[in-house]
Design an enzyme around this catalytic site. Structure first.
Site, short mmCIF file in Angstrom:
data_model
loop_
_atom_site.label_atom_id
_atom_site.label_comp_id
_atom_site.label_asym_id
_atom_site.label_seq_id
_atom_site.Cartn_x
_atom_site.Cartn_y
_atom_site.Cartn_z
N CYS A 80 22.22 19.79 18.28
CA CYS A 80 22.34 21.09 17.44
C CYS A 80 23.32 22.00 18.00
CB CYS A 80 20.85 21.68 17.54
SG CYS A 80 19.64 20.72 16.88
N HIS A 134 22.34 29.45 16.76
CA HIS A 134 22.29 28.61 17.95
C HIS A 134 23.53 28.42 18.66
CE1 HIS A 134 19.80 24.89 19.42
NE2 HIS A 134 20.11 25.75 20.48
#
Length: 494
Positions: A80, A134
């Site tokens: 991710c 993120h």
């Protein structure tokens, strides 16, 4: 020849923009195209109808593909955070500078890095992020525990609504006391999310409202869904409806969301002035037992994660199933309809491509790994400017693809320096060579039959080690903004 090809490319682009903008000038002002990137989380290569799924129904995204371009060899990154860093900076994450020169397992671009949002903002674009960021590091200031200098509003986004990190690491929210928060810019909207059932619907309405508010100026919207990352969620209209189970429910709601956004563009009359891109950040998180140990502790039920078929591997793995993902682009009147290409392209190429289409200046004092693929995207050229892709797991270089050939390097199981990421990387004892055009599942090692190809790809590996680095090598072209050597979050064993 390269110079002639570049001249032809530039001529095509000049003609394209003259045609695109003719009739759109009002009061001397020319409309710039809008950009929307829809980025899903842990969605597998196979998890759309147009990519072969028989159980997950995605009519809106399938229609989007038929109205534009679908790529079969599009690469993100295997995890991710690094995937989002590559997208935002146009660079391999190992090149990206990070705070205090520490290479994190989930990349945290230093505030001095230049993001896609900053490039477009400098060209007069409104910039919005709705969803998962993120790309932030820990900090001691602000109402949350993240460094404000690495949050979206400090990295080029005018508006942010979503999660600073991921939504969780367990199958169900209640499996851990840890909870994610939701922020609007720098304010906490929800301190602890107890259910993710309404997150996709929430993001959809936020995205539609953002589009409506910015319809009269050029805008960049980055819609980064938390789904279908565990813990899963789907609203009442989708929960329990998919033949695939909870994972399918989440994807089918994302499909609905995509349809709502495309309809909004049509309703506002800006459909033909908006490039919409749909992609996933990495392959599906398939881990039925912890570390995929046979007979090990049960972890993720099979109906809670997707499929990378016909590719080998999944999220965190060094096989193609970890980093090759769906890619669809739609721009009525600008992109050819129902076009499918096997050419190689990556998330890193989107920054220079979008910058060119926006008339934005790329920073001249930094090196990026992305190519301007605007002529290819627009169908003016059938060949992508990219012919290769380097497979990095963290800072470990595991292989390279050049055109149809992929070389996989020897490695140990659970390699040193990769921390939690390494648990899904298995041992490779010798060089392995695959023809991905004929063998996408990486089943037939052709290294012995093609020593010349192996030697040629090894030269490409050595160039990468010199320029970008490896687990034990600091690259000459890697960016550092602080004194001192490169350090790894997961230290190498002495």
């Amino acid at each position: 020849m390269k110079r002639i090809k570049k001249m032809k490319t530039n001529l095509w682009l000049i003609i394209f923009f003259l045609c695109l903008f003719s009739g759109r000038a009002q009061n001397g002002k020319v409309d710039k195209p809008n950009f929307i990137i829809i980025y899903t989380d842990d969605q597998g290569y196979n998890d759309l109808g147009c990519y072969g799924s028989e159980k997950i129904k995605t009519p809106n995204i399938d229609l989007m593909a038929s109205e534009g371009l679908r790529l079969t060899n599009f690469y993100a990154q295997p995890v991710c955070g690094v995937s989002r860093a590559a997208l935002m900076t146009g660079s391999y994450p190992i090149r990206v500078g990070e705070p205090n020169n520490i290479k994190m397992l989930h990349t945290v671009p230093d505030p001095q890095e230049v993001t896609m949002a900053e490039v477009l903002k400098s060209a007069g674009y409104a910039t919005g992020l709705i969803g998962k960021w993120h790309l932030t590091g820990q900090g001691n200031s602000g109402p949350w525990s993240f460094d404000p200098a690495t949050m979206p509003n400090a990295q080029g986004f005018d508006y942010f609504y979503g999660t600073p990190l991921f939504n969780g690491t367990t199958v169900y929210v209640e499996d851990t006391p840890s909870r994610s928060s939701i922020l609007r810019n720098n304010d906490i909207v929800l301190d602890k999310v107890e259910s993710w059932d309404h997150i996709t619907k929430d993001y959809t309405w936020e995205a539609i409202n953002y589009i409506k508010l910015n319809k009269d100026e050029p805008f960049f919207l980055y819609l980064a869904h938390n789904m279908p990352h565990i813990p899963l969620g789907a609203s009442e209209n989708f929960k329990g409806k998919s033949e695939y189970g909870p994972y399918g429910d989440a994807i089918e709601e994302i499909d609905w969301s995509t349809g709502e956004i495309l309809q909004t563009l049509k309703d506002l009359g800006i459909d033909d002035n908006t490039l919409v891109i749909f992609a996933s950040d990495n392959g599906p998180w398939v881990e039925t037992t912890h570390s995929m140990i046979p007979g090990g502790k049960t972890f993720i039920p099979r109906d809670h994660s997707g499929s990378a078929d016909p590719l080998k591997g999944w999220k965190m793995s060094a096989w193609d199933g970890g980093s090759r993902v769906p890619f669809i682009a739609r721009w009525p009147g600008a992109l050819k309809e129902n076009r499918v290409s096997d050419e190689i392209l990556t998330t890193m190429d989107l920054l220079p491509t979008i910058a060119n289409l926006a008339g934005a200046e790329m920073p001249k004092d930094i090196t990026v790994d992305g190519y301007d693929a605007s002529a290819f995207l627009l169908g003016k050229e059938e060949v992508s400017p990219r012919e290769d892709y380097l497979y990095y797991s963290g800072c470990l270089l595991t292989g390279v693809r050049v055109n149809e050939w992929k070389l996989v390097l020897p490695r140990s199981a659970k390699p040193d320096g990769l921390g939690w990421w390494g648990r899904l990387i298995e041992e490779v004892k010798t060089n392995q060579l695959y023809n991905l055009d004929k063998d996408p599942g990486e089943t037939m090692n052709l290294a012995d039959q093609n020593p010349d190809v192996v030697a040629r790809l090894k030269k490409r590996i050595e160039l990468a080690r010199k320029e970008l680095g490896d687990i034990d090598v600091t690259g000459e072209g890697a960016r550092f903004f602080y004194d001192g050597p490169r350090r790894l979050q997961a230290n190498l064993k002495k």
